[in-house]
Design a protein around this motif. Sequence first.
Motif, mmCIF file in Angstrom:
data_model
loop_
_atom_site.group_PDB
_atom_site.id
_atom_site.type_symbol
_atom_site.label_atom_id
_atom_site.label_comp_id
_atom_site.label_asym_id
_atom_site.label_seq_id
_atom_site.Cartn_x
_atom_site.Cartn_y
_atom_site.Cartn_z
ATOM 1 N N LEU A 68 2.407 6.669 -6.858
ATOM 2 C CA LEU A 68 1.546 7.759 -7.317
ATOM 3 C C LEU A 68 2.161 9.117 -7.003
ATOM 4 C CD1 LEU A 68 -2.006 6.482 -6.297
ATOM 5 C CD2 LEU A 68 -1.007 6.571 -8.583
ATOM 6 N N LEU A 69 2.729 9.226 -5.793
ATOM 7 C CA LEU A 69 3.344 10.478 -5.369
ATOM 8 C C LEU A 69 4.534 10.836 -6.268
ATOM 9 C CD1 LEU A 69 3.623 12.790 -3.339
ATOM 10 C CD2 LEU A 69 5.032 11.286 -1.939
ATOM 11 N N SER B 175 1.083 4.025 -3.025
ATOM 12 C CA SER B 175 0.896 5.458 -2.791
ATOM 13 C C SER B 175 2.168 6.231 -3.109
ATOM 14 C CB SER B 175 0.482 5.701 -1.337
ATOM 15 O OG SER B 175 1.487 5.251 -0.442
ATOM 16 N N SER C 277 3.919 -2.981 -6.743
ATOM 17 C CA SER C 277 2.940 -3.021 -5.655
ATOM 18 C C SER C 277 1.727 -3.859 -6.038
ATOM 19 C CB SER C 277 2.495 -1.600 -5.282
ATOM 20 O OG SER C 277 1.800 -0.983 -6.348
ATOM 21 N N ALA D 66 0.834 -1.203 0.000
ATOM 22 C CA ALA D 66 0.000 0.000 0.000
ATOM 23 C C ALA D 66 0.867 1.252 0.000
ATOM 24 C CB ALA D 66 -0.929 0.001 1.210
#
Length: 210
Positions: A83-84, A80, A196, A76
């Motif tokens: 994406l960041l 994230s 991921s 997770a």
Amino acid sequence: MNVVDLRFLAGVFVTLFVIVDPPGTVPIFLSLTRTMTSKQRSRAAMVAVGVAILIIASFAVFGRFILAYMHISLPALQFSGGLLLLLISLQLLMGKEGELAQSSGVNVALVPLGTPLLGGPGAIVAMMLFVDQSHGELPRVNALIIALVVMAVVLYVFMRFADVIAKILGDGGVTLVTRISGVLLAAISVQMLFDSVHSFLQTWGVIAAS
């Protein structure tokens, strides 16, 4: 037995270099320290690097405990983080890396230079993932430490001699290096997203563990 995993060391350093983007910090550092003397600029560079390394190292050591306490899985966090990093890469590609506000009364070496520019979420997530990949093996742990120290030296050199580097590269050269870093960072972030998803599928037994 090797004392240092050189391949792992190279991977960590290149990833951190692309995320932190030392050449891209040159115009930002110059704009934030334009009223400082050479001595003050050198001190600001040292403080900013020190703060960034301290933040990254702290999360590298205690990040797993924080995740466990908050019940956050590594896939997770990896998703994230991907994406960041993708958002950061888009900022680099679109030339928005300089949109950092300077607040009055705040030491720019701490904010925004030390964090979030240098010791930002991207570098923190990447370092935590590398710590997980090290599996506690001494050669890889040594590689992490060396990569972080070398990264600190590189950052300080770029900021300490930012005015000289800017004159050598020129505005076009700095922009070009920043855009290339954006492309590489985008590729790294997409790979993190793929990894991921692969980890999630393995966890749920959709695919066999490799």
